[in-house]
Design a protein around this motif. Structure first.
Motif, short mmCIF file in Angstrom:
data_model
loop_
_atom_site.label_atom_id
_atom_site.label_comp_id
_atom_site.label_asym_id
_atom_site.label_seq_id
_atom_site.Cartn_x
_atom_site.Cartn_y
_atom_site.Cartn_z
N UNK A 92 -62.65 -104.29 -7.04
CA UNK A 92 -62.16 -104.50 -8.37
C UNK A 92 -62.10 -102.76 -8.77
N UNK A 93 -63.20 -102.10 -8.36
CA UNK A 93 -63.09 -100.69 -9.07
C UNK A 93 -62.32 -99.89 -8.38
N UNK A 94 -61.79 -100.18 -7.13
CA UNK A 94 -60.80 -99.40 -6.19
C UNK A 94 -59.50 -99.80 -6.79
N UNK A 95 -59.23 -101.12 -7.17
CA UNK A 95 -58.01 -101.51 -7.84
C UNK A 95 -57.75 -100.63 -9.11
N UNK A 96 -58.83 -100.78 -10.02
CA UNK A 96 -58.70 -100.11 -11.48
C UNK A 96 -58.40 -98.59 -11.24
N UNK A 97 -59.06 -97.95 -10.31
CA UNK A 97 -58.95 -96.66 -9.89
C UNK A 97 -57.42 -96.19 -9.46
N UNK A 98 -57.28 -96.92 -8.80
CA UNK A 98 -55.82 -96.80 -8.41
C UNK A 98 -54.61 -96.96 -9.30
N UNK A 99 -54.84 -98.25 -10.25
CA UNK A 99 -53.75 -98.40 -11.24
C UNK A 99 -54.01 -97.26 -12.37
N UNK A 100 -54.90 -96.63 -12.59
CA UNK A 100 -55.19 -95.79 -13.66
C UNK A 100 -54.43 -94.60 -13.30
N UNK A 101 -54.43 -94.04 -11.90
CA UNK A 101 -53.95 -92.96 -11.52
C UNK A 101 -52.25 -93.09 -11.04
N UNK A 102 -52.15 -94.18 -10.56
CA UNK A 102 -50.61 -94.39 -10.00
C UNK A 102 -49.73 -95.03 -10.94
N UNK A 103 -50.22 -95.73 -11.96
CA UNK A 103 -49.04 -96.25 -12.98
C UNK A 103 -48.36 -95.24 -13.55
N UNK A 104 -48.73 -93.98 -14.22
CA UNK A 104 -48.02 -93.18 -14.82
C UNK A 104 -47.03 -92.52 -13.86
N UNK A 105 -47.61 -92.45 -12.71
CA UNK A 105 -46.71 -91.66 -11.68
C UNK A 105 -45.50 -92.61 -11.37
N UNK A 106 -45.88 -94.03 -10.96
CA UNK A 106 -44.94 -94.99 -10.66
C UNK A 106 -43.72 -95.10 -11.59
N UNK A 107 -44.36 -95.08 -13.00
CA UNK A 107 -43.27 -95.14 -14.20
C UNK A 107 -42.47 -94.09 -14.22
N UNK A 108 -43.07 -92.74 -13.84
CA UNK A 108 -42.09 -91.50 -13.87
C UNK A 108 -41.25 -91.60 -12.85
N UNK A 109 -41.56 -92.29 -11.62
CA UNK A 109 -40.60 -92.28 -10.52
C UNK A 109 -39.53 -93.19 -10.85
N UNK A 110 -39.70 -94.38 -11.34
CA UNK A 110 -38.59 -95.26 -11.64
C UNK A 110 -37.72 -94.61 -12.82
N UNK A 111 -38.30 -94.21 -13.81
CA UNK A 111 -37.48 -93.48 -15.00
C UNK A 111 -36.44 -92.42 -14.62
N UNK A 112 -36.95 -91.43 -13.76
CA UNK A 112 -36.20 -90.41 -12.93
C UNK A 112 -35.39 -91.14 -12.21
N UNK A 113 -35.64 -91.97 -11.33
CA UNK A 113 -34.48 -92.66 -10.19
C UNK A 113 -33.39 -93.32 -10.88
N UNK A 114 -33.73 -94.01 -12.02
CA UNK A 114 -32.76 -94.62 -12.82
C UNK A 114 -31.49 -93.54 -13.31
N UNK A 115 -32.20 -92.74 -13.93
CA UNK A 115 -31.29 -91.65 -14.55
C UNK A 115 -30.48 -90.79 -13.58
N UNK A 116 -31.12 -90.50 -12.40
CA UNK A 116 -30.48 -89.81 -11.53
C UNK A 116 -29.27 -90.72 -10.59
N UNK A 117 -29.76 -91.60 -10.56
CA UNK A 117 -28.81 -92.75 -10.00
C UNK A 117 -27.51 -93.03 -10.61
N UNK A 118 -27.71 -93.16 -11.94
CA UNK A 118 -26.74 -93.20 -12.64
C UNK A 118 -25.82 -91.86 -12.84
#
Length: 307
Positions: free
Chosen positions: A227-253
Motif C-alpha cells: 500500500x505504501x508503494x502505491x501511495x508513493x507512486x500515486x503522489x508523484x505520478x498523478x500530476x505528471x500523468x495529468x500534465x501529459x494528458x492535458x498537453x496531448x489533448x491540446x497538441x492533438x487538436x
C-alpha cells in the motif's frame, strides 16, 4: 491562384471586432499571462534556491517551468498587442520568430514530459539503481539533449519554410503557425510535408509509446506492491500523468486542425482550442505540481509564513 510575391507581413484573420469589450479581453489575457509568469518564476526560484530539491524529478520540473515561461512569452505579448490594435498584421521576421518560439516550446515540452516519465519509471521499477542511472550528470545531459535536439529540429523546419514562395499572406489564426505558412506556398511543399509527418510519426509517436510503456510498468509494480508503494507512486505520478494528458489533448487538436478543414466548428471554439496547449499547460503545471508534490508545497508554505 495569386502570383508568387515576396511577403513582408502576414495578416492574422482570426481576430474579430469586439468593440469596447477588447479592453475586458485585454485585462483577462493580461491577468492570465501575469499569473503564468508569477507561478512559473516562483517555482523556478524555489527549486534553484533549495538544495533539497536538487533531485532529478525537480530538475526536470525546473526545465519544464523554464520552457513554459519561454513559450508563454513567445505568445502572449503579441496577442495583447493585437487585442487592442485595429490592424492585425505582423511582419514576416516577427512571424517566423513566433513560429520558432511556439514550435520549440511544444518540442521541449513533449521531450521533457518523456524524460520525466522515464525518471518515474526508473524510480519505481528500479529503485536500487535509481541514483546510479539518474545521477545529476545524467539528468543534465538529458536536459541539454532535449533542448539541443528541439532547437535543431525547429531550425530545420524553419529553414524549409522560410524560403517558400507564397501566394498569400493571410493566416487564419491569432498567432503565427508553421503549417499555416506552408499552406500559403505557391508551389510543391512535399519536402515540408514529409519532414512534418516524419517528425510526427517517428519522434512524437515514439515518445508517446515510451510514456505508455513506462506507465504500464509502473502500474504493474503498483498493483503487485504494498500500500505504501502505491501511495508513493500515486503522489508523484498523478500530476505528471495529468500534465501529459492535458498537453496531448491540446497538441492533438492543434495537429488535426492544421491538417484538416475544421471550418464546421464555431470560430470562437477553434481559437480557444488552438490556444489551449499554449495557455492551459503553462498555467496548469505550476499549480498541479506546486499543490501535489509535498516538498514543493512545504517550502512554498514556509515562504508564505516567513513573511
Amino acid at each position: 491562384m495569386m502570383n508568387s510575391t515576396h511577403v513582408t507581413f502576414f495578416t492574422l484573420s482570426a481576430y474579430f471586432d469586439t468593440g469596447r469589450l477588447k479592453y475586458l479581453y485585454f485585462l483577462v489575457v493580461m491577468s492570465l499571462y501575469t499569473l503564468i509568469v508569477c507561478c512559473n518564476v516562483l517555482l523556478i526560484l524555489v527549486i534553484c534556491v533549495n538544495r533539497t530539491l536538487h533531485e532529478p524529478m525537480y530538475l526536470f520540473l525546473c526545465s519544464l517551468f523554464v520552457n513554459e515561461l519561454y513559450g508563454s512569452s513567445g505568445l502572449f505579448p503579441l496577442i495583447l498587442v493585437h487585442i487592442l490594435s485595429d490592424s492585425h498584421t505582423v511582419s514576416a521576421p516577427l512571424c517566423f520568430l513566433q513560429i520558432f518560439c511556439v514550435h520549440l516550446y511544444g518540442s521541449v515540452e513533449l521531450f521533457t514530459l518523456g524524460a520525466m516519465s522515464y525518471d518515474r519509471y526508473v524510480a519505481i521499477c528500479f529503485p536500487l539503481q535509481y541514483h546510479m542511472w539518474m545521477s545529476l550528470r545524467n539528468v543534465c545531459v538529458i536536459t541539454a539533449c532535449v533542448w539541443l535536439y528541439s532547437v535543431l529540429a525547429t531550425v530545420v523546419m524553419l529553414s524549409l519554410s522560410a524560403p517558400l514562395q507564397l501566394c498569400g499572406n493571410i493566416i487564419h489564426k491569432v498567432y503565427c503557425d508553421n503549417f499555416s505558412v506552408v499552406k500559403l506556398a505557391c508551389y510543391d511543399t512535399s519536402v515540408n510535408n514529409i519532414f512534418g509527418l516524419s517528425y510526427i510519426f517517428t519522434v512524437i509517436v515514439g515518445l508517446i509509446a515510451m510514456i505508455l510503456y513506462s506507465y504500464m510498468r509502473i502500474l504493474k509494480v503498483c498493483l503487485s506492491g504494498s500500500r505504501r508503494t502505491r501511495q508513493k507512486a500515486l503522489s508523484t505520478c498523478t500530476p505528471h500523468l495529468s500534465s501529459i494528458i492535458n498537453f496531448s489533448f491540446g497538441a492533438f487538436f492543434e495537429i488535426v486542425q492544421g491538417r484538416f478543414n475544421m471550418s464546421s466548428l464555431p470560430n470562437t471554439l477553434r481559437i480557444f482550442l488552438s490556444l489551449y496547449w499554449l495557455t492551459c499547460q503553462p498555467l496548469l503545471n505550476p499549480l498541479l505540481y506546486g499543490l501535489s508534490l509535498t516538498k514543493i508545497r512545504i517550502i512554498c508554505k514556509s515562504l508564505g509564513t516567513s513573511r
